[in-house]
Write a protein that holds these residues in place. Structure first.
Motif, PDB file in Angstrom:
ATOM      1  N   THR A 131       4.404   3.741  -8.880  1.00  0.00           N
ATOM      2  CA  THR A 131       3.836   2.467  -9.324  1.00  0.00           C
ATOM      3  C   THR A 131       4.491   1.981 -10.609  1.00  0.00           C
ATOM      4  N   MET A 133       2.927   8.187  -3.795  1.00  0.00           N
ATOM      5  CA  MET A 133       2.739   7.723  -5.164  1.00  0.00           C
ATOM      6  C   MET A 133       3.703   8.379  -6.151  1.00  0.00           C
ATOM      7  N   GLY A 189       0.803  -1.214   0.000  1.00  0.00           N
ATOM      8  CA  GLY A 189       0.000   0.000   0.000  1.00  0.00           C
ATOM      9  C   GLY A 189       0.835   1.264   0.000  1.00  0.00           C
ATOM     10  N   LEU A 190       0.409   2.234  -0.804  1.00  0.00           N
ATOM     11  CA  LEU A 190       1.052   3.542  -0.872  1.00  0.00           C
ATOM     12  C   LEU A 190       0.001   4.625  -0.643  1.00  0.00           C
ATOM     13  N   GLN A 239      -1.287   8.663  -0.991  1.00  0.00           N
ATOM     14  CA  GLN A 239      -1.208   9.609  -2.102  1.00  0.00           C
ATOM     15  C   GLN A 239       0.137  10.323  -2.114  1.00  0.00           C
ATOM     16  N   ASP A 265       2.808  -0.782  -4.303  1.00  0.00           N
ATOM     17  CA  ASP A 265       1.438  -0.542  -4.714  1.00  0.00           C
ATOM     18  C   ASP A 265       0.635  -1.839  -4.739  1.00  0.00           C
ATOM     19  N   TRP A 266      -0.664  -1.743  -4.416  1.00  0.00           N
ATOM     20  CA  TRP A 266      -1.504  -2.940  -4.334  1.00  0.00           C
ATOM     21  C   TRP A 266      -1.592  -3.686  -5.659  1.00  0.00           C
ATOM     22  N   SER A 267      -1.471  -2.982  -6.765  1.00  0.00           N
ATOM     23  CA  SER A 267      -1.615  -3.641  -8.068  1.00  0.00           C
ATOM     24  C   SER A 267      -0.363  -4.384  -8.505  1.00  0.00           C
ATOM     25  N   THR A 274      -9.851   4.005  -2.209  1.00  0.00           N
ATOM     26  CA  THR A 274      -8.631   3.294  -1.807  1.00  0.00           C
ATOM     27  C   THR A 274      -8.972   1.956  -1.154  1.00  0.00           C
ATOM     28  N   GLN A 329      -8.059  -1.773  -2.707  1.00  0.00           N
ATOM     29  CA  GLN A 329      -7.247  -2.709  -1.934  1.00  0.00           C
ATOM     30  C   GLN A 329      -7.913  -4.081  -1.858  1.00  0.00           C
ATOM     31  N   GLN A 376       8.094   0.916  -9.952  1.00  0.00           N
ATOM     32  CA  GLN A 376       8.132  -0.404  -9.326  1.00  0.00           C
ATOM     33  C   GLN A 376       7.858  -1.508 -10.340  1.00  0.00           C
TER      34      GLN A 376
END
Length: 704
Positions: free
Chosen positions: A639, A394, A388-389, A391, A568-570, A500, A504, A642
């Motif tokens: 994101t 990001m 998790g990030l 705002q 990041d969650w994705s 958010t 998630q 990464q």
């Protein structure tokens, strides 16, 4: 399949048909090229572009459209100081507020100058509608023009944050195209050591890029294909990387055949027929693997998967048609100064891979245990990832909107600049407001607008905590439960915090849904290609292991070198799909050649010959692909940086460790059982015996 490949190979390698192939591509590019520049027109930049489909926060965004004919989004101007504010500070804020008035959306009111309880900050909320970008910039110019000494001014809020993100994506496509093109050009020059040859793969990639953008535009406009700015940016990098990989494979095989064939047309036809199954299996695996992302709930994941699959297919078509046609038309001279002459032996420039193969063959079990141990140790770091990030996290460099939010959080209730939104039936709005006000973590609830028909109403809920904090997410959960208990209200809770939270949870669901499907699809492709079960299962296991190793190694870089606060969650899902699809790519190239050589030389010698002959070209392809994704590491969005890092590291691990040591060692250690229950398992012993006879060395080994 062989008959189909034979017919496809005859066109770009034919004496007359090569011109038809080139002419056909030119006609397509000239006729449809103007559409390629319109891709930005169909990109979805709406509020739901990066949200899960069916999420409550997405439903709120849809319902909010009923309240207005144009989109209204607030920009928040915050004035702050380390000292108590003076009369001059307050006068400057009031003067700015009067200057903001012409930019206020029609029918909306400019907020008063709102002081903080600690006396060190002032805030003005300006509702905007059209021309957000220009108006946000003008407000920033106004606010920063006359600030007294010691008074800091920052402009943020939802409109400011949106414009900061748009500014990143505005130059993203051009930056990625230029950087990727330069990286690929340099690596091709190093690989081929020819002043001419490197141009041909880039020219073919250019054809593929135009076809990709045109196809994506048409499908988005007329078939509802989801396209967002992030997937559009990654698309071109994927086309460059995958297209160049296939070009390296084909050109290496074509050069090899030119030594054996006097007619370059015949050499190209043979090169296409012999490398075609591996290239087709590779493209099919990547395309289908990416297409599996259509099962994801998060819209941006679905967009990236479907758009990426289109890019891979277009890259494949260009590399097996226009590239061969261009090479045959140009003739042998394109390889200058290392021109392959008919009748001359194939140069043995792969001694390093012969030595590696010999070392692996001496101790295969130790080799695969060692390589599995190295990847396993790296994989351990994947279990300590901070997911998790916020705002503020990001961006690699903080934009002004993030600075504004930090100052608001320091002096006001953290959610003051970006409150949660409730949409409910107007008849129950009072009851919903009372229920929401009682929820712990809610600072205040303000009444909002009503639809023209009076059926729906909105409420603005200011949270005590920052919108992207865990405490705010807990408050949204409690808020949803509280308003659901109001009979007949049909209340929906949205806003940044709810978005958010929904993203998630959708990311967790997508991992459980998409990953098993991707693994199954890749396994079926490998079974079809290798005509075995044990080998495909082991190959898939090695790629999964290298994915976790890449994730772990990347996490070490993120935490100790790059200083990222989390992942990041994705990223886990995106990284998995890309690395499994792209990582299996090189195993397909290797094992297709190993299977071919094993049928001729026997199992043990076939593995070593396959490793030796594919070593140079696959390593070059891996370095090119890793370098193209490494371009992302320099982008301002964390994101995407990464994503580039994990894919680049994963491809290099696959290229230099998994494909070079782990897979050949497993094949040598298991022997014919590696190919169970296929024909090589049944005839493995006879093949080994035949390989011992001198007559078996009839023809020179071929390289992929």
């Amino acid at each position: 399949m062989r008959a189909l490949l034979k017919r496809l190979a005859s066109a770009p390698g034919g004496r007359r048909t090569k011109w038809l192939v080139l002419l056909g591509w030119i006609v397509v590019v000239v006729a449809l090229g103007p559409l390629a520049g319109k891709l930005g027109e169909v990109e979805d930049t709406g509020p739901n572009a990066f949200l899960p489909r069916g999420a409550e926060s997405a439903a709120v965004n849809t319902e909010l459209e009923k309240f207005r004919t144009d989109e209204v989004m607030p920009v928040v101007v915050v004035y702050s100081s380390d000292r108590p504010l003076t009369a001059g500070d307050r006068a400057a804020a009031k003067s700015d507020r009067r200057a903001f008035a012409p930019h206020v959306a029609e029918g909306r009111q400019l907020s008063p100058v709102l002081p903080s309880d600690d006396g060190r900050a002032l805030m003005v909320v300006v509702p905007l509608s059209d021309e957000l970008g220009d108006r946000v910039e003008e407000i920033r110019d106004i606010a920063g023009a006359n600030a007294p000494p010691g008074l800091d001014v920052a402009v943020g809020g939802p409109a400011g944050s949106l414009m900061d993100q748009v500014a990143v994506f505005d130059t993203l496509d051009a930056t990625l195209m230029i950087a990727t093109g330069l990286v690929v050009a340099v690596l091709l020059l190093i690989t081929y050591r020819s002043p001419v040859l490197w141009l041909f793969p880039l020219l073919a990639v250019g054809f593929a890029a135009v076809l990709t953008q045109v196809s994506t535009y048409l499908l988005a406009k007329y078939a509802g294909l989801p396209v967002d700015p992030q997937s559009a940016g990654i698309l071109m990098v994927l086309v460059f990387g995958v297209g160049t990989d296939y070009a390296l494979l084909l050109i290496a095989r074509y050069r090899e055949e030119l030594h054996r064939q006097e007619d370059r047309h015949a050499a190209m036809r043979l090169a296409l027929r012999r490398s075609g199954p591996a290239v087709l299996a590779s493209a099919g695996t990547i395309a289908v693997g990416l297409a599996c992302l259509s099962l994801a709930d998060i819209n941006s994941s679905r967009s990236l998967g479907l758009v990426g699959a289109i890019g891979v297919v277009c890259g494949f078509l260009a590399m097996v048609s226009v590239l061969p046609a261009l090479l045959v038309i140009a003739g042998r001279w394109v390889f200058w100064p290392f021109v392959p002459r008919h009748g001359t032996p194939v140069r043995k420039a792969v001694t390093v891979w012969s030595r590696i193969g010999a070392a692996v063959a001496r101790r295969p079990r130790w080799s695969w245990l060692m390589s599995a141990g190295v990847t396993g140790v790296l994989a351990l770091s994947a279990f300590g990832i901070n997911m998790g990030l916020t705002q503020a996290e990001m961006f690699q460099d903080k934009p002004e909107s993030v600075v504004a939010q930090e100052r608001i959080s320091a002096h006001y209730p953290s959610g003051a600049s970006d409150p949660a939104k409730i949409v409910t039936n107007a008849a129950q709005a009072g009851e919903v407001e009372a229920a929401a006000a009682k929820v712990p973590g809610v600072a205040r609830v303000d009444a909002g607008d009503r639809t023209p028909d009076g059926e729906l109403a909105t409420l603005s809920v200011v949270l005590e905590n920052a919108p992207d904090s865990d405490a705010a997410k807990d408050t949204v959960d409690a808020l949803r439960s509280a308003v659901d208990d109001v009979a007949g209200a049909d209340a929906l809770v949205g806003g940044t915090t709810a978005q958010t939270l929904d993203t998630q949870r959708a990311a967790d669901r997508d991992l459980r849904t998409v990953i098993p499907v991707v693994l199954l699809v890749v396994l079926l492709v490998l079974v079809w290609l290798l005509r075995a079960i044990v080998a495909p299962v082991l190959l898939l296991a090695t790629v999964v292991l290298s994915y976790f190793a890449a994730l772990g190694a990347s996490n070490l870089l993120f935490e100790h070198v790059l200083g990222f606060a989390g992942v990041d969650w994705s990223l886990p899902l995106m990284g998995f799909v890309f690395l499994v699809a792209l990582g299996i790519d090189y195993n397909i190239f290797l094992m297709h050649r190993v299977r071919e050589e094993s049928e001729r030389l026997g199992l043990a010698r076939g593995v070593l010959e396959g490793l030796t002959t594919t070593g140079g070209v696959i390593t070059s392809a891996g370095v090119v692909l890793a370098a193209t994704f490494a371009v992302f590491a320099g982008l301002p969005l964390v994101t995407m940086a990464q994503m580039g890092t994990i894919v680049g590291i994963g491809v290099l691990l696959d290229t230099f460790l998994v494909r070079t040591v782990l897979v050949p060692a497993l094949a040598l250690d298991l022997g014919r059982w590696f190919w169970w229950p296929g024909r090589l398992f049944r005839t493995g012993a006879q093949g080994e015996a035949a390989a011992e006879r001198p007559a078996s060395a009839g023809r020179a080994p071929e390289r992929v």
